[in-house]
Design a protein around this motif. Structure first.
Motif, PDB file in Angstrom:
ATOM      1  N   ASP A  20       0.830  -1.210   0.000  1.00 33.06           N
ATOM      2  CA  ASP A  20       0.000   0.000   0.000  1.00 33.06           C
ATOM      3  C   ASP A  20       0.865   1.262   0.000  1.00 33.06           C
ATOM      4  OD1 ASP A  20      -2.269  -1.543   0.087  1.00 33.06           O
ATOM      5  OD2 ASP A  20      -2.706  -1.160   2.209  1.00 33.06           O
ATOM      6  N   ILE A  21       0.276   2.336  -0.524  1.00 29.64           N
ATOM      7  CA  ILE A  21       0.926   3.650  -0.533  1.00 29.64           C
ATOM      8  C   ILE A  21       0.039   4.638   0.216  1.00 29.64           C
ATOM      9  CG2 ILE A  21       1.719   5.568  -1.984  1.00 29.64           C
ATOM     10  CD1 ILE A  21       2.336   3.483  -4.155  1.00 29.64           C
ATOM     11  N   VAL A  22       0.599   5.301   1.205  1.00 29.63           N
ATOM     12  CA  VAL A  22      -0.139   6.324   1.938  1.00 29.63           C
ATOM     13  C   VAL A  22       0.020   7.652   1.204  1.00 29.63           C
ATOM     14  CG1 VAL A  22      -0.199   7.686   4.054  1.00 29.63           C
ATOM     15  CG2 VAL A  22      -0.057   5.203   4.186  1.00 29.63           C
ATOM     16  N   VAL A  23      -1.103   8.242   0.839  1.00 33.43           N
ATOM     17  CA  VAL A  23      -1.135   9.506   0.093  1.00 33.43           C
ATOM     18  C   VAL A  23      -1.783  10.557   0.982  1.00 33.43           C
ATOM     19  CG1 VAL A  23      -1.850  10.648  -2.034  1.00 33.43           C
ATOM     20  CG2 VAL A  23      -1.368   8.189  -2.037  1.00 33.43           C
ATOM     21  N   VAL A  24      -1.094  11.679   1.189  1.00 33.36           N
ATOM     22  CA  VAL A  24      -1.534  12.652   2.186  1.00 33.36           C
ATOM     23  C   VAL A  24      -1.705  14.038   1.580  1.00 33.36           C
ATOM     24  CG1 VAL A  24      -1.047  13.684   4.437  1.00 33.36           C
ATOM     25  CG2 VAL A  24      -0.251  11.352   3.945  1.00 33.36           C
ATOM     26  N   ASP A  25      -2.892  14.590   1.785  1.00 32.19           N
ATOM     27  CA  ASP A  25      -3.118  16.005   1.496  1.00 32.19           C
ATOM     28  C   ASP A  25      -2.760  16.779   2.755  1.00 32.19           C
ATOM     29  OD1 ASP A  25      -3.969  18.561   0.989  1.00 32.19           O
ATOM     30  OD2 ASP A  25      -6.112  18.086   1.072  1.00 32.19           O
ATOM     31  N   ALA A  26      -1.523  17.285   2.800  1.00 31.69           N
ATOM     32  CA  ALA A  26      -1.086  18.131   3.922  1.00 31.69           C
ATOM     33  C   ALA A  26      -1.025  19.586   3.501  1.00 31.69           C
ATOM     34  CB  ALA A  26       0.267  17.659   4.446  1.00 31.69           C
ATOM     35  N   ARG A  27      -1.778  19.922   2.436  1.00 31.81           N
ATOM     36  CA  ARG A  27      -1.985  21.305   2.015  1.00 31.81           C
ATOM     37  C   ARG A  27      -0.690  22.024   1.632  1.00 31.81           C
ATOM     38  NH1 ARG A  27      -6.888  23.163   2.932  1.00 31.81           N
ATOM     39  NH2 ARG A  27      -6.141  25.333   3.042  1.00 31.81           N
ATOM     40  N   GLY A  28       0.340  21.264   1.298  1.00 32.64           N
ATOM     41  CA  GLY A  28       1.610  21.872   0.931  1.00 32.64           C
ATOM     42  C   GLY A  28       2.304  22.564   2.089  1.00 32.64           C
ATOM     43  N   ASP A  29       1.838  22.297   3.319  1.00 33.69           N
ATOM     44  CA  ASP A  29       2.371  22.981   4.500  1.00 33.69           C
ATOM     45  C   ASP A  29       3.800  22.526   4.777  1.00 33.69           C
ATOM     46  OD1 ASP A  29       1.177  24.516   7.138  1.00 33.69           O
ATOM     47  OD2 ASP A  29       2.773  23.113   7.636  1.00 33.69           O
ATOM     48  N   MET A  30       4.673  23.486   5.060  1.00 38.47           N
ATOM     49  CA  MET A  30       6.088  23.190   5.273  1.00 38.47           C
ATOM     50  C   MET A  30       6.484  23.214   6.746  1.00 38.47           C
ATOM     51  SD  MET A  30       7.080  22.542   2.233  1.00 38.47           S
ATOM     52  CE  MET A  30       8.857  22.461   2.459  1.00 38.47           C
ATOM     53  N   SER A  31       5.511  23.314   7.648  1.00 40.53           N
ATOM     54  CA  SER A  31       5.845  23.423   9.068  1.00 40.53           C
ATOM     55  C   SER A  31       5.257  22.313   9.919  1.00 40.53           C
ATOM     56  CB  SER A  31       5.383  24.780   9.622  1.00 40.53           C
ATOM     57  OG  SER A  31       3.971  24.881   9.573  1.00 40.53           O
ATOM     58  N   SER A  32       4.646  21.308   9.280  1.00 44.58           N
ATOM     59  CA  SER A  32       4.050  20.198  10.030  1.00 44.58           C
ATOM     60  C   SER A  32       4.589  18.879   9.494  1.00 44.58           C
ATOM     61  CB  SER A  32       2.521  20.215   9.904  1.00 44.58           C
ATOM     62  OG  SER A  32       1.977  21.372  10.500  1.00 44.58           O
ATOM     63  N   GLY A  33       5.203  18.090  10.365  1.00 46.62           N
ATOM     64  CA  GLY A  33       5.724  16.789   9.969  1.00 46.62           C
ATOM     65  C   GLY A  33       4.649  15.731  10.105  1.00 46.62           C
ATOM     66  N   VAL A  34       4.102  15.277   8.983  1.00 47.13           N
ATOM     67  CA  VAL A  34       2.955  14.364   9.001  1.00 47.13           C
ATOM     68  C   VAL A  34       3.261  13.098   9.797  1.00 47.13           C
ATOM     69  CG1 VAL A  34       1.475  12.930   7.556  1.00 47.13           C
ATOM     70  CG2 VAL A  34       2.005  15.272   6.859  1.00 47.13           C
ATOM     71  N   PHE A  35       4.395  12.484   9.524  1.00 52.46           N
ATOM     72  CA  PHE A  35       4.849  11.323  10.280  1.00 52.46           C
ATOM     73  C   PHE A  35       6.295  11.542  10.698  1.00 52.46           C
ATOM     74  CE2 PHE A  35       1.896   9.397   7.064  1.00 52.46           C
ATOM     75  CZ  PHE A  35       0.873   9.081   7.938  1.00 52.46           C
ATOM     76  N   GLY A  36       6.679  10.853  11.753  1.00 57.38           N
ATOM     77  CA  GLY A  36       8.066  10.860  12.179  1.00 57.38           C
ATOM     78  C   GLY A  36       8.609   9.452  12.242  1.00 57.38           C
ATOM     79  N   ASP A  37       9.626   9.275  13.048  1.00 61.85           N
ATOM     80  CA  ASP A  37      10.356   8.013  13.146  1.00 61.85           C
ATOM     81  C   ASP A  37       9.453   6.844  13.535  1.00 61.85           C
ATOM     82  OD1 ASP A  37      12.169   5.979  13.668  1.00 61.85           O
ATOM     83  OD2 ASP A  37      12.931   6.878  15.499  1.00 61.85           O
ATOM     84  N   MET A  38       8.701   6.977  14.629  1.00 64.10           N
ATOM     85  CA  MET A  38       7.947   5.850  15.160  1.00 64.10           C
ATOM     86  C   MET A  38       6.798   5.438  14.240  1.00 64.10           C
ATOM     87  SD  MET A  38       9.800   5.295  17.695  1.00 64.10           S
ATOM     88  CE  MET A  38       8.919   4.062  18.643  1.00 64.10           C
ATOM     89  N   MET A  39       6.054   6.411  13.745  1.00 67.00           N
ATOM     90  CA  MET A  39       4.954   6.101  12.824  1.00 67.00           C
ATOM     91  C   MET A  39       5.494   5.461  11.545  1.00 67.00           C
ATOM     92  SD  MET A  39       2.149   7.052  14.331  1.00 67.00           S
ATOM     93  CE  MET A  39       1.491   8.207  15.529  1.00 67.00           C
ATOM     94  N   SER A  40       6.607   5.971  11.070  1.00 69.89           N
ATOM     95  CA  SER A  40       7.190   5.435   9.837  1.00 69.89           C
ATOM     96  C   SER A  40       7.739   4.029  10.045  1.00 69.89           C
ATOM     97  CB  SER A  40       8.290   6.368   9.332  1.00 69.89           C
ATOM     98  OG  SER A  40       7.765   7.651   9.049  1.00 69.89           O
ATOM     99  N   THR A  41       8.260   3.773  11.246  1.00 70.28           N
ATOM    100  CA  THR A  41       8.719   2.421  11.562  1.00 70.28           C
ATOM    101  C   THR A  41       7.553   1.442  11.523  1.00 70.28           C
ATOM    102  OG1 THR A  41      10.532   3.252  12.928  1.00 70.28           O
ATOM    103  CG2 THR A  41       9.815   0.993  13.336  1.00 70.28           C
ATOM    104  N   TYR A  42       6.420   1.859  12.067  1.00 71.24           N
ATOM    105  CA  TYR A  42       5.216   1.021  12.028  1.00 71.24           C
ATOM    106  C   TYR A  42       4.774   0.781  10.581  1.00 71.24           C
ATOM    107  CZ  TYR A  42       0.382  -0.462  12.867  1.00 71.24           C
ATOM    108  OH  TYR A  42      -0.800  -1.145  12.879  1.00 71.24           O
ATOM    109  N   PHE A  43       4.796   1.830   9.770  1.00 70.62           N
ATOM    110  CA  PHE A  43       4.442   1.710   8.358  1.00 70.62           C
ATOM    111  C   PHE A  43       5.347   0.696   7.663  1.00 70.62           C
ATOM    112  CE2 PHE A  43       5.220   3.097   3.957  1.00 70.62           C
ATOM    113  CZ  PHE A  43       3.932   3.069   3.446  1.00 70.62           C
ATOM    114  N   LYS A  44       6.627   0.784   7.929  1.00 71.18           N
ATOM    115  CA  LYS A  44       7.589  -0.154   7.340  1.00 71.18           C
ATOM    116  C   LYS A  44       7.290  -1.578   7.789  1.00 71.18           C
ATOM    117  CE  LYS A  44      11.902  -1.187   5.680  1.00 71.18           C
ATOM    118  NZ  LYS A  44      12.562  -0.766   4.436  1.00 71.18           N
ATOM    119  N   GLY A  45       7.006  -1.733   9.080  1.00 64.83           N
ATOM    120  CA  GLY A  45       6.717  -3.059   9.604  1.00 64.83           C
ATOM    121  C   GLY A  45       5.460  -3.672   9.038  1.00 64.83           C
TER     122      GLY A  45
END
Length: 250
Positions: free
Chosen positions: A93-118
């Motif tokens: 699967d591919i997670v596709v995110v509408d984050a409105r082009g915002d440059m000041s909010s990190g949608v995911f970080g290390d832990m969430m991305s680790t879960y995604f990888k797992g």
């Protein structure tokens, strides 16, 4: 309890066929089919040389409104919808995110991305940013994003709003379950209902492109060989007899 809908996933064989077409050919073929705007503009590859293809799990952010979302980051984690899109992840699967082009909010970080990888996720396409770049590099997840920020997802301007609903990502409407093909050229949304026809149309052009490429490399006339002129069709057919198209497994 928060409930978010799942998606309908296309057959694996169709996913593989779209991947073989590539983002550029998918975009141009869809344009000839009447879908003019399928390139998710803004997010670019941070994984040079990698290509992914899979069904879209969608996540929508909205401008933060404190009466609707005034929780601190860990007050009630289950209210964080960006977690819930990850709960749906299956292999490929591919997670596709509408984050409105915002440059000041990190949608995911290390832990969430680790879960995604797992969970076996294929990659992410985000019209916005991620955080924890050093650790995400180690995870080696294929990503198409606008950039990086040290901020977490709701620290500044955004709040997660919906999962697996239609979104606008990089100027393109993405429906849950649409097929995303992303490579060094960018990310393209292939409408699920048109994917098989797109592959068929793209492959028709690929049939003669190898021949035309050979001719152009030899300095032959562009007018005759790209696109392949009707006068050169018989020449191509003779060449193809000596150079049959190879099918997988042969």
């Amino acid at each position: 309890m928060t409930h978010t809908p799942g998606i309908t996933r296309p057959p694996k064989e169709l996913i593989e066929a779209v991947l073989a077409v590539g983002a550029a050919s998918a975009s141009s073929t869809l344009a000839h089919m009447g879908i003019r705007n399928c390139h998710i503009t803004g997010p670019v590859s941070w994984s040079p040389g990698k290509a992914i293809c899979g069904p879209a799990l969608t996540l929508q952010f909205m401008p933060k409104r404190e009466d609707l979302y005034n929780e601190t980051e860990y007050a009630d984690p289950e209210k964080q919808l960006h977690r819930h899109v990850l709960y749906h992840v299956e292999a490929g699967d591919i997670v596709v995110v509408d984050a409105r082009g915002d440059m000041s909010s990190g949608v995911f970080g290390d832990m969430m991305s680790t879960y995604f990888k797992g969970r076996g996720g294929a990659g992410m396409v985000i019209d916005g940013c991620l955080r924890d770049q050093p650790n995400l590099k180690k995870l080696d997840i294929p990503i198409w994003i606008r950039g990086w920020t040290p901020n977490f997802h709701t620290q500044t301007n955004l709040m997660p709003f919906a999962v697996n609903t239609p979104i606008a990502c990089g100027g393109v409407t993405v429906m849950p379950g649409d097929i995303i093909i992303a490579d060094d050229d960018g990310a393209v949304c292939v409408p699920a209902a048109l994917a098989a026809e797109m592959v068929q149309n793209a492959n028709k052009q690929h049939d003669w492109e190898d021949f035309s490429r050979m001719k152009l490399m030899a300095g032959e006339p562009l007018q005759r060989y790209y696109p392949l002129h009707d006068d050169a069709r018989a020449e191509y057919e003779e060449w193809r007899k000596l150079n049959p198209i190879k099918t997988p497994g042969h």
